[in-house]
Design a protein around this motif. Sequence first.
Motif, PDB file in Angstrom:
ATOM      1  N   TRP A 454      -2.490  -4.713  16.884  1.00  0.00           N
ATOM      2  CA  TRP A 454      -1.563  -5.723  16.346  1.00  0.00           C
ATOM      3  C   TRP A 454      -1.992  -6.142  14.930  1.00  0.00           C
ATOM      4  O   TRP A 454      -1.151  -6.275  14.033  1.00  0.00           O
ATOM      5  N   ILE A 455      -3.268  -6.358  14.732  1.00  0.00           N
ATOM      6  CA  ILE A 455      -3.778  -6.772  13.423  1.00  0.00           C
ATOM      7  C   ILE A 455      -3.522  -5.669  12.386  1.00  0.00           C
ATOM      8  O   ILE A 455      -3.083  -5.934  11.241  1.00  0.00           O
ATOM      9  N   ASN A 456      -3.787  -4.432  12.801  1.00  0.00           N
ATOM     10  CA  ASN A 456      -3.569  -3.315  11.867  1.00  0.00           C
ATOM     11  C   ASN A 456      -2.084  -3.186  11.501  1.00  0.00           C
ATOM     12  O   ASN A 456      -1.738  -2.913  10.344  1.00  0.00           O
ATOM     13  N   GLN A 457      -1.233  -3.397  12.529  1.00  0.00           N
ATOM     14  CA  GLN A 457       0.206  -3.303  12.259  1.00  0.00           C
ATOM     15  C   GLN A 457       0.666  -4.417  11.311  1.00  0.00           C
ATOM     16  O   GLN A 457       1.461  -4.184  10.370  1.00  0.00           O
ATOM     17  N   LEU A 458       0.181  -5.640  11.524  1.00  0.00           N
ATOM     18  CA  LEU A 458       0.551  -6.761  10.658  1.00  0.00           C
ATOM     19  C   LEU A 458       0.019  -6.535   9.234  1.00  0.00           C
ATOM     20  O   LEU A 458       0.699  -6.817   8.228  1.00  0.00           O
ATOM     21  N   GLU A 459      -1.191  -6.027   9.114  1.00  0.00           N
ATOM     22  CA  GLU A 459      -1.796  -5.747   7.810  1.00  0.00           C
ATOM     23  C   GLU A 459      -0.953  -4.738   7.033  1.00  0.00           C
ATOM     24  O   GLU A 459      -0.678  -4.925   5.830  1.00  0.00           O
ATOM     25  N   ALA A 460      -0.543  -3.687   7.697  1.00  0.00           N
ATOM     26  CA  ALA A 460       0.280  -2.657   7.039  1.00  0.00           C
ATOM     27  C   ALA A 460       1.617  -3.235   6.608  1.00  0.00           C
ATOM     28  O   ALA A 460       2.116  -2.940   5.500  1.00  0.00           O
ATOM     29  N   ALA A 461       2.192  -4.080   7.489  1.00  0.00           N
ATOM     30  CA  ALA A 461       3.501  -4.684   7.164  1.00  0.00           C
ATOM     31  C   ALA A 461       3.394  -5.607   5.965  1.00  0.00           C
ATOM     32  O   ALA A 461       4.280  -5.644   5.088  1.00  0.00           O
ATOM     33  N   ARG A 463       1.123  -5.480   3.492  1.00  0.00           N
ATOM     34  CA  ARG A 463       0.896  -4.667   2.289  1.00  0.00           C
ATOM     35  C   ARG A 463       2.223  -4.139   1.745  1.00  0.00           C
ATOM     36  O   ARG A 463       2.482  -4.170   0.535  1.00  0.00           O
ATOM     37  N   GLU A 464       3.027  -3.656   2.685  1.00  0.00           N
ATOM     38  CA  GLU A 464       4.301  -3.068   2.268  1.00  0.00           C
ATOM     39  C   GLU A 464       5.255  -4.125   1.715  1.00  0.00           C
ATOM     40  O   GLU A 464       5.937  -3.907   0.706  1.00  0.00           O
ATOM     41  N   SER A 465       5.308  -5.303   2.361  1.00  0.00           N
ATOM     42  CA  SER A 465       6.258  -6.339   1.927  1.00  0.00           C
ATOM     43  C   SER A 465       5.831  -7.006   0.629  1.00  0.00           C
ATOM     44  O   SER A 465       6.645  -7.483  -0.153  1.00  0.00           O
ATOM     45  N   THR A 466       4.503  -7.088   0.387  1.00  0.00           N
ATOM     46  CA  THR A 466       4.010  -7.780  -0.821  1.00  0.00           C
ATOM     47  C   THR A 466       3.669  -6.830  -1.968  1.00  0.00           C
ATOM     48  O   THR A 466       3.609  -7.256  -3.123  1.00  0.00           O
ATOM     49  N   GLY A 467       3.411  -5.605  -1.612  1.00  0.00           N
ATOM     50  CA  GLY A 467       2.987  -4.631  -2.644  1.00  0.00           C
ATOM     51  C   GLY A 467       1.534  -4.746  -2.985  1.00  0.00           C
ATOM     52  O   GLY A 467       1.063  -4.133  -3.949  1.00  0.00           O
ATOM     53  N   ILE A 468       0.748  -5.573  -2.246  1.00  0.00           N
ATOM     54  CA  ILE A 468      -0.689  -5.747  -2.499  1.00  0.00           C
ATOM     55  C   ILE A 468      -1.424  -4.630  -1.749  1.00  0.00           C
ATOM     56  O   ILE A 468      -1.565  -4.688  -0.515  1.00  0.00           O
ATOM     57  N   LYS A 469      -1.879  -3.632  -2.487  1.00  0.00           N
ATOM     58  CA  LYS A 469      -2.435  -2.441  -1.858  1.00  0.00           C
ATOM     59  C   LYS A 469      -3.783  -2.678  -1.171  1.00  0.00           C
ATOM     60  O   LYS A 469      -4.115  -2.022  -0.194  1.00  0.00           O
ATOM     61  N   ASN A 470      -4.594  -3.614  -1.640  1.00  0.00           N
ATOM     62  CA  ASN A 470      -5.914  -3.858  -1.030  1.00  0.00           C
ATOM     63  C   ASN A 470      -5.933  -5.090  -0.101  1.00  0.00           C
ATOM     64  O   ASN A 470      -6.988  -5.630   0.204  1.00  0.00           O
ATOM     65  N   LEU A 471      -4.729  -5.560   0.283  1.00  0.00           N
ATOM     66  CA  LEU A 471      -4.646  -6.703   1.221  1.00  0.00           C
ATOM     67  C   LEU A 471      -5.320  -6.321   2.555  1.00  0.00           C
ATOM     68  O   LEU A 471      -5.085  -5.231   3.100  1.00  0.00           O
ATOM     69  N   LYS A 472      -6.160  -7.247   3.024  1.00  0.00           N
ATOM     70  CA  LYS A 472      -6.845  -7.011   4.293  1.00  0.00           C
ATOM     71  C   LYS A 472      -6.778  -8.267   5.175  1.00  0.00           C
ATOM     72  O   LYS A 472      -6.818  -9.390   4.673  1.00  0.00           O
ATOM     73  N   ILE A 473      -6.677  -8.006   6.475  1.00  0.00           N
ATOM     74  CA  ILE A 473      -6.760  -9.110   7.458  1.00  0.00           C
ATOM     75  C   ILE A 473      -8.135  -9.030   8.103  1.00  0.00           C
ATOM     76  O   ILE A 473      -8.494  -8.013   8.698  1.00  0.00           O
ATOM     77  N   LYS A 474      -8.903 -10.128   7.972  1.00  0.00           N
ATOM     78  CA  LYS A 474     -10.271 -10.161   8.499  1.00  0.00           C
ATOM     79  C   LYS A 474     -10.444 -11.333   9.474  1.00  0.00           C
ATOM     80  O   LYS A 474      -9.552 -12.169   9.643  1.00  0.00           O
ATOM     81  N   TYR A 475     -11.664 -11.392  10.040  1.00  0.00           N
ATOM     82  CA  TYR A 475     -11.945 -12.447  11.049  1.00  0.00           C
ATOM     83  C   TYR A 475     -13.381 -12.912  10.919  1.00  0.00           C
ATOM     84  O   TYR A 475     -14.298 -12.116  10.676  1.00  0.00           O
ATOM     85  N   ASN A 476     -13.583 -14.230  11.037  1.00  0.00           N
ATOM     86  CA  ASN A 476     -14.931 -14.768  11.277  1.00  0.00           C
ATOM     87  C   ASN A 476     -14.809 -15.988  12.186  1.00  0.00           C
ATOM     88  O   ASN A 476     -13.721 -16.532  12.398  1.00  0.00           O
ATOM     89  N   ARG A 477     -15.928 -16.430  12.732  1.00  0.00           N
ATOM     90  CA  ARG A 477     -15.901 -17.492  13.745  1.00  0.00           C
ATOM     91  C   ARG A 477     -15.494 -18.842  13.173  1.00  0.00           C
ATOM     92  O   ARG A 477     -14.982 -19.694  13.898  1.00  0.00           O
ATOM     93  N   VAL A 478     -15.731 -19.035  11.859  1.00  0.00           N
ATOM     94  CA  VAL A 478     -15.418 -20.337  11.250  1.00  0.00           C
ATOM     95  C   VAL A 478     -13.930 -20.461  10.965  1.00  0.00           C
ATOM     96  O   VAL A 478     -13.282 -21.449  11.338  1.00  0.00           O
TER      97      VAL A 478
END
Length: 864
Positions: A454-461, A463-478
Amino acid sequence: MDNKGGPTRLMRQYLELKEQYKDCILMFRLGDFYEMFFDDAITASRELEIVLTGRDCGLPERAPMCGVPHHSVDGYINKLIDRGYKVALCEQLTDPKQSSGLVERGVVRVITPGTVIEETMLNDKANNYIAAINFESDKKAGIAYADVSTGEFYVVDDISSDAIGSIYNYLAMLMPREIIVNESAVEALSSLRASYYTAAYPDTAFKQKRALQVLLKHFKVSSLFGFGIEKHDSLSVCAAGALLSYLEETQKNSLSHIVSLKRHIQNEFMILDASTRMNLELTRPLRYDGNKRSTLLSLFDRTKTAMGGRLIRSWLEQPLINRRRIERRLDCVEELFDKRIVCDDLSNVLSGIYDIGRLCSKIAYGSIMPKDCIALKLSVAKLPQIFGIIDTLQSESYVGLSTDFDMLDDIFELLHLSIDDNPPVSIKDGGFIKAGYNEEIDKYRSASVNAKDWINQLEAAERESTGIKNLKIKYNRVFGYYIEVTKSYQQLVPYNYIRKQTLANAERYTTQELKELEATILGADEKCIELEHRLFAEIREILYACIPRLQNVAGIIAELDAYQCFAQLAIAEDYCRPRINEEGIIDISDGRHPVVEHTDKKSFVPNSTYMDMNGNRLLIITGPNMAGKSTYMRQVALICLMAHIGSFIPASSANISIIDRIFTRVGASDNLSSGQSTFMIEMTEVANILNNATNRSLLILDEIGRGTSTFDGLSIAWAVLEHISLKSCAKALFATHYHELTGLEGSLDGVKNYRVAIKEFGDNIIFLHRIVPGKAEKSFGVQVAKLAGLPKCVIERSQRILHELEESDISQKHRNVSMTSEFSQPNKESEIVEKLRGINVNELTPLEAMLTLSELITMARSEV
């Protein structure tokens, strides 16, 4: 620790609970273990053979402690119960994760021998009864009994005479695991403790007002008339109220599976005392050797379900004396006996049904698990097949069962849709609600499994909608999940992005969609388990409301199972349907002992029997030991009993009269614990028979009087026969070695002589095991001793002694004979014996007799 140096808060909690359950071993839940402390720990460590340790508890000395894992506690509880202990089970009532201080704890149940519901502690084909006795006097008492594992609850008609004897007869039938008695009767009933787990219960619980109030409140009725109980102030109703109070007090739940109070009407059943049940080996072998194949129950029980097995045992323990009810059972057995394909079909369908009766108790206790639900579903799935079979049967009882049949379609549908077909044993970690039953659960499970996708699918979507090629979805506990965009692409960040954090080279954002996805993913497992538990609680509530319907179906299945069991037995063992009469006739052609024949079909010899109310009431049976007298007499009793439970019987034909009681006096044994000798026990049992037998009773009497001297024994046996003939007028089979009793034929009303046929070959004999009219001429005791393997010298000496006794005719002339042992030295007769042999008492004058006696006395003194 307490500021004043007292016990810790945890130990105070334990001690407060222990104070309330002083008579129990308190199992105190701590995490994944049940811990025991102080004396309980010492006792449990010894009885369970587990390690005794210690724990700091804020007291001057460490508290002795031992514990058992929560997942295997049933086995340990079972051991303690079997050793006569009560167990108070203390659980954690609040979630430790959500508790800011000490976890709340409380006793959720007191487990005693009579209140067990766990499968691992029960015999699936025997009831686990607990009884209450309300004893007022030797002539007045009341009894009630229940099985909390099935919900059965009975009240017995008040006892109005011989209360102690009647109580023991009932207990012999029930074999309760536990008995409670009114406190004031503890001393009067103290003898019960030798055989049963017995406890006193306050007299106030047996008081009429309180007892009735407890019953009416539980059943939600204004009177007990609807249960067929007219006397609300009877001692038995008071016993029932006290028993229900005890169960509510120990089980700490509503006991909703106890839905009715049934009346046990004694005059509808044959009375069998403890001695008779033992001697006929109905459910327990006379001599236990590790297997139970010698019992009638072991032969009979061809049931396919636990419910049917319990019913068969109950029928064996409580034979009917109502002719119409017996005939109705026989009709059902006969129809399946004649329709053997249908009988086989019914057997096959029943074999896949679980114990619905005891599943009801789990539902009532809130302890039913998903695996139990699957067992219930699989059982309910077979109901349409069962209905299809009984709908083709025509006997009156089958028609009634068909009319009352409930397919439980709604229950099947609920369980089929909601519970996974292969659920885990425990509900702790979830995974038991079937996919598709609840959309939210499906979503949680999908989240747990597919989170990365799901995260990978949202990340790809994004990137495509914004045109930001290095956009990444990450996670940390905080910060949880966030979108990270480098400074170089900041101008492309859309307005719906919400800033979460600024870094030197990047910005972190979130969106509404990412928040929702995060909420779904984070804690998906925990939320899923919580929701599964909530849904399962709802399923339990639905099943809870269906308990009466489930119990009704369980009763129908048990009855069908009993009928097919009787039919299969009759087919396999070549039994016939008995005719039932009320004219006092017992006419058995080629009868066989059901258990003995089963183990030795080829050599078993059938025997016929005829008894009536006139000239054939008392059959005196003579013959050698080992010839089969006892087997024959038990055989007659068992055939009669089998007919009364509605079973076919081992004979070519039979006409059996209704019998109100079967009495047996067979065998001999001392009761050292009560200080009773063999003869005392024998006479006590004979007294019970003579005092209670009626003209509708059947008596089995084996060698009455053998426990004392010959003449005393003969006199007693003679008098007993006269009493039976002239007073009780009962039918009796009377085996004896007192051949003098055969002379009563023709002089005592109803007496007929029978003997066991044998063949003699010199000093050897062959037992033919055939009962024929007439009397035995001798007992063949020496020949039997020879067959038993006594040393040759003993056999030869006994033959010579026997010859001397027969020549002296001691039984009629009372003369003395030599009893000098052949094995003593020197091997010759004394002068006194020689002189005695030369005396003819009939030729002596009184003076000569006195002089001879004086001479013998002088000789005897000089010998000393």
